[in-house]
Every structure is written in C-alpha cells, then in structure tokens.
Write a protein that holds these residues in place. Structure first.
Motif, PDB file in Angstrom:
ATOM      1  N   LEU A   1       0.860  -1.181   0.000  1.00  0.00           N
ATOM      2  CA  LEU A   1       0.000   0.000   0.000  1.00  0.00           C
ATOM      3  C   LEU A   1       0.894   1.228   0.000  1.00  0.00           C
ATOM      4  N   GLY A   2       0.647   2.130  -0.894  1.00  0.00           N
ATOM      5  CA  GLY A   2       1.487   3.314  -0.991  1.00  0.00           C
ATOM      6  C   GLY A   2       0.709   4.580  -0.715  1.00  0.00           C
ATOM      7  N   LYS A   3       1.323   5.694  -1.070  1.00  0.00           N
ATOM      8  CA  LYS A   3       0.712   6.994  -0.878  1.00  0.00           C
ATOM      9  C   LYS A   3       0.863   7.808  -2.154  1.00  0.00           C
ATOM     10  N   VAL A   4       0.017   8.798  -2.280  1.00  0.00           N
ATOM     11  CA  VAL A   4       0.080   9.722  -3.408  1.00  0.00           C
ATOM     12  C   VAL A   4       0.192  11.123  -2.820  1.00  0.00           C
ATOM     13  N   ASP A   5       1.239  11.841  -3.215  1.00  0.00           N
ATOM     14  CA  ASP A   5       1.426  13.221  -2.779  1.00  0.00           C
ATOM     15  C   ASP A   5       0.870  14.148  -3.847  1.00  0.00           C
ATOM     16  N   VAL A   6       0.075  15.125  -3.428  1.00  0.00           N
ATOM     17  CA  VAL A   6      -0.474  16.114  -4.353  1.00  0.00           C
ATOM     18  C   VAL A   6      -0.022  17.482  -3.846  1.00  0.00           C
TER      19      VAL A   6
END
Length: 160
Positions: A63-68
């Motif tokens: 499971l990862g993350k998305v930076d905006v």
C-alpha cells in the motif's frame, strides 16, 4: 522561474476512495483563485485521472501513498501528483494511444493511454517524469478576460 505565492501539500493513501478528496481540494483552491467553472471542472477531471493512474498502477504488492502538491502562482495553478511506485514508459504509452477508435470499449481505450490524452486536452501543460515512481505536473493558466490588454477600453476611446 518565479516562486509560487502559496504551496499546499496533500498526501492520500493510494486508494480509490480518496481521489474525491483531491477533487474537492482542486475545486476549492481553483475557485478561490478565480478560475471559471469550466476550467475548474477540467482540472478536477484531469487531476482525478492522474490520481487514479497512481492508485491503479503505481503500487502492486504494498500500500502506498500519493502526494499532491498545489503551487499557486499569480497567473496559473500547478498541480503535481507524485507516487513512489512502479514507473512506466511514457513514450510507449503515447505511441500506443494513437487516435481514438470508437469501436473499442472504453476500458481498452484507457489501457491505450486515453487518460494521458484526456489530461493533455483538459490542461494547458502536462509534464510527466518517471524514475522512482511517477510525477505528473498539470498546469492551468488563468484566463482573466477575453480582450487583449492593449485594446482600448470604451472609456478611453475618443471620437473625432
């Protein structure tokens, strides 16, 4: 290059149910900047597409993350969508996207790069960098008015 007036950072889990949070952030920021309704809708769709690509393709096992990151300038909004998952060959996606073929199902067109085409159509500039993960930078310029600045206003027009 000029410095942004403001910088807003948002990190979401790489899960589809959080893409709507990013859409809401885009809407709020772009509305505050004074973008038109149509431009805001275009940005929401393009950003959702970039985030969905990150959610669907970046992370396979973990499971990862998305930076905006929203960079607010006087004349534009830059939105950077960054993941640290699997990269992809941008040139290959562009090449296989080709012209849109109506006889293909939408799912097949998406796999052929329709999302990239959609982002490029809706935004003024799209930059994609691969490496460790993928960074998509979407830029939309402000359209303050439809009249050139060097055209005389009616108050300044003289009659002879």
């Amino acid at each position: 290059m000029d410095q942004p007036k403001d910088l807003i950072e948002l990190t979401i889990p790489a899960k589809a149910q959080y893409v709507g949070v990013v859409r809401l952030a885009v809407s709020g920021i772009a509305n505050r900047m004074g973008f038109s309704y149509d431009d805001i809708e275009d940005m929401k769709l393009a950003v959702a597409e970039a985030c969905t690509n990150a959610v669907d393709h970046a992370y396979t096992d973990q499971l990862g993350k998305v930076d905006v990151i929203f960079r607010i300038y006087r004349d534009r909004l830059e939105i950077r969508i960054k993941d640290e998952g699997n990269s992809f060959d941008i040139a290959a996606v562009k090449q296989r996207s080709g012209p849109i073929e109506n006889h293909l199902p939408l799912t097949a067109m998406r796999e052929r790069g329709l999302g990239l085409h959609l982002m490029e159509t809706l935004m003024d500039r799209v930059d994609i960098d691969g490496g460790k993960g993928v960074v998509v930078t979407l830029t939309k310029f402000m359209q303050r008015d439809e009249v050139d600045h060097d055209v005389d206003s009616p108050a300044e027009t003289r009659s002879y």
